[in-house]
Design a protein around this motif. Structure first.
Motif, mmCIF file in Angstrom:
data_model
loop_
_atom_site.group_PDB
_atom_site.id
_atom_site.type_symbol
_atom_site.label_atom_id
_atom_site.label_comp_id
_atom_site.label_asym_id
_atom_site.label_seq_id
_atom_site.Cartn_x
_atom_site.Cartn_y
_atom_site.Cartn_z
ATOM 1 N N ALA A 65 3.961 -76.205 -58.258
ATOM 2 C CA ALA A 65 4.147 -75.232 -57.311
ATOM 3 C C ALA A 65 5.165 -75.353 -56.626
ATOM 4 O O ALA A 65 6.030 -74.345 -56.354
ATOM 5 C CB ALA A 65 3.036 -75.471 -56.322
ATOM 6 N N ILE A 66 5.760 -76.552 -56.033
ATOM 7 C CA ILE A 66 7.069 -76.949 -55.588
ATOM 8 C C ILE A 66 8.259 -76.403 -56.712
ATOM 9 O O ILE A 66 9.155 -75.680 -56.056
ATOM 10 C CB ILE A 66 7.388 -78.169 -55.195
ATOM 11 N N SER A 67 7.965 -76.801 -57.940
ATOM 12 C CA SER A 67 9.145 -76.389 -58.755
ATOM 13 C C SER A 67 9.438 -74.695 -58.843
ATOM 14 O O SER A 67 10.252 -74.270 -58.897
ATOM 15 C CB SER A 67 8.825 -76.804 -60.166
ATOM 16 N N ARG A 68 8.119 -74.116 -58.843
ATOM 17 C CA ARG A 68 8.268 -72.553 -59.000
ATOM 18 C C ARG A 68 9.002 -72.091 -57.719
ATOM 19 O O ARG A 68 9.609 -71.153 -57.747
ATOM 20 C CB ARG A 68 6.652 -72.144 -59.123
ATOM 21 N N ARG A 69 8.754 -72.468 -56.588
ATOM 22 C CA ARG A 69 9.295 -72.184 -55.399
ATOM 23 C C ARG A 69 10.745 -72.274 -55.299
ATOM 24 O O ARG A 69 11.580 -71.583 -54.873
ATOM 25 C CB ARG A 69 8.433 -72.629 -54.101
ATOM 26 N N VAL A 70 11.145 -73.608 -55.733
ATOM 27 C CA VAL A 70 12.468 -73.948 -55.620
ATOM 28 C C VAL A 70 13.230 -73.009 -56.677
ATOM 29 O O VAL A 70 14.332 -72.638 -56.332
ATOM 30 C CB VAL A 70 12.848 -75.450 -56.345
ATOM 31 N N ILE A 71 12.615 -72.910 -57.977
ATOM 32 C CA ILE A 71 13.380 -71.929 -59.133
ATOM 33 C C ILE A 71 13.461 -70.462 -58.384
ATOM 34 O O ILE A 71 14.407 -69.774 -58.565
ATOM 35 C CB ILE A 71 12.658 -71.820 -60.173
ATOM 36 N N ALA A 119 15.032 -67.345 -48.823
ATOM 37 C CA ALA A 119 14.111 -66.176 -48.927
ATOM 38 C C ALA A 119 12.807 -66.450 -48.288
ATOM 39 O O ALA A 119 12.316 -67.471 -48.585
ATOM 40 C CB ALA A 119 14.139 -65.565 -50.187
ATOM 41 N N GLY A 120 12.196 -65.471 -47.777
ATOM 42 C CA GLY A 120 10.873 -65.625 -47.482
ATOM 43 C C GLY A 120 9.802 -65.165 -48.501
ATOM 44 O O GLY A 120 10.570 -64.759 -49.677
ATOM 45 N N SER A 121 8.554 -65.105 -48.199
ATOM 46 C CA SER A 121 7.816 -64.880 -49.412
ATOM 47 C C SER A 121 7.809 -63.225 -49.771
ATOM 48 O O SER A 121 7.768 -63.004 -51.186
ATOM 49 C CB SER A 121 6.276 -65.073 -48.998
ATOM 50 N N SER A 122 7.904 -62.540 -48.897
ATOM 51 C CA SER A 122 7.885 -61.131 -49.141
ATOM 52 C C SER A 122 9.304 -60.722 -50.014
ATOM 53 O O SER A 122 9.525 -59.556 -50.578
ATOM 54 C CB SER A 122 8.062 -60.252 -47.902
ATOM 55 N N ASP A 123 10.464 -61.587 -49.937
ATOM 56 C CA ASP A 123 11.798 -61.162 -50.502
ATOM 57 C C ASP A 123 11.757 -61.579 -52.127
ATOM 58 O O ASP A 123 12.617 -61.226 -52.932
ATOM 59 C CB ASP A 123 12.824 -62.021 -49.931
#
Length: 397
Positions: free
Chosen positions: A179-185, A213-217
């Motif tokens: 989950a963290i890897s996905r957000r970093v990428i 970036a925020g989640s909406s971006d």
């Protein structure tokens, strides 16, 4: 903060009453060596019972203590208490096949993540935490995207990119790292594709949280990006035990931890080096940044404070007398004014720091979080003891 004293020479009724309070599933009697670990001393104790004082002697051979391993098992789903995990990104080569065999190559996922980290979060080469607001923004983003993350602190400097989290949920270590890897990428790709060159130039010298970036971006990762995230996941060093995490953080503060960005450089303990000591300022600034964040992280800040305590003690000749032997060889910052100490001496000093500073800090940290995890049990036991004391006459004391 252990509650439940079994008193020496106590009346039989009192002993029976206390035994009835101590549920055998939750408590046991410690022996003298374990009590010594808790720092208990033989001393007189004044007990206020039913409106008057009775002087009793505390026996250090019989102490009641909740039965729990002093590692991350005290912070599991069964206790309802937060668990800690730490992810440290490595910058190590991976092997790829060629016509002549396996040759090392650096992971593109890791290289892109490190470049993004340096550009957005700062490279730490100014000895400070240069982007506190940006670090806060990234920490808040991870908490919003991954609901199980209750607290988040990010350490970013020239040598390491580490994410420390407190979890309140059932997310296992593999799911967390993916989950963290996905957000970093997702953040890396946003920076590469959506941030214009002028902003990138400005970000290189400013604390500019809007570049996170925020989640909406962000859009859902495509197939290629998902594969990149899975590759990045394999490059985290993942720690899940409280004692392991505390040992790592303490060694970072002391200057004994491996540097993930520079795996080819051997780690040498240099307690009088100003270059190595700047990690203490970085850790302090990190604690300050996340303590003032809209989503504060008090438990993780407490871990870093234990690390700071270790880092300061490991450089104090009064707390570690063996350090004095290294003063003759200089700080190690300059080859002109410093010489290399003998390996045997350096090893002896390092061992002394481990035994007199780091190991006691780990035990103190584990005991502190153990006490906090048992706060409800301790409170209930205290109320039972007070009730027992109030009704003491009924037991014919």
């Amino acid at each position: 903060v252990t509650v439940g004293l079994v008193l020496k020479d106590a009346d039989q009724h009192l002993g029976v009453a206390i035994e009835s309070i101590l549920d055998s599933r939750d408590y046991r009697i410690l022996d003298a060596s374990e009590v010594a670990f808790l720092g208990v001393r033989d001393e007189a104790a004044d007990l206020k019972l039913d409106g008057y004082h009775r002087r009793r002697q505390i026996s250090t051979h019989q102490y009641a203590q909740p039965v729990t391993k002093q590692d991350d098992s005290i912070i599991d789903q069964g206790t309802g208490v937060t668990r800690f995990q730490l992810l440290s990104l490595q910058y190590t080569p991976v092997e790829s096949g060629t016509s002549v065999g396996l040759v090392p190559r650096f992971s593109k996922a890791a290289a892109d993540a490190w470049r993004w980290k340096d550009a957005v979060l700062g490279d730490g080469r100014d000895f400070f935490v240069p982007r506190p607001k940006t670090l806060q923004k990234l920490g808040s983003y991870l908490q919003e995207e991954i609901p199980e993350i209750q607290e988040c602190i990010i350490l970013s400097n020239c040598a390491r990119f580490e994410i420390l989290v407190a979890l309140d949920g059932s997310l296992d270590s593999n799911d967390l790292s993916l989950a963290i890897s996905r957000r970093v990428i997702a953040q890396v790709e946003y920076y590469q594709k959506k941030v214009n060159p002028a902003t990138k130039m400005m970000v290189s010298s400013m604390d500019w949280p809007r570049v996170v970036a925020g989640s909406s971006d962000l859009t859902t990762l495509g197939k290629d990006s998902e594969q990149t995230a899975e590759e990045l996941q394999s490059l985290w060093t993942h720690m899940t035990e409280l004692t392991e995490i505390m040992n790592h953080l303490a060694q970072v503060a002391v200057g004994l931890a491996l540097r993930p960005r520079r795996p080819d450089r051997p780690v040498q303990f240099r307690p009088f080096s100003s270059r190595d000591a700047h990690i203490l300022l970085q850790l302090k600034r990190t604690v300050e940044a996340f303590s003032s964040s809209p989503s504060p992280s008090p438990q993780l800040a407490q871990l870093l404070k234990f690390a700071l305590q270790a880092g300061k003690a490991a450089r104090d000749t009064q707390k570690v007398p063996e350090l004095s032997a290294l003063l003759l060889y200089g700080s190690g910052d300059s080859q002109k004014y410093s010489t290399q100490p003998p390996p045997e001496l350096l090893q002896n000093v390092t061992d002394a720091v481990m035994t007199t500073v780091i190991e006691p800090i780990i035990k103190e940290c584990a005991s502190t979080f153990l006490a906090q995890s048992r706060a409800d049990v301790i409170s209930a036991f205290r109320l039972q003891c007070e009730s027992l004391a109030t009704n003491g006459e009924e037991l014919q004391w």
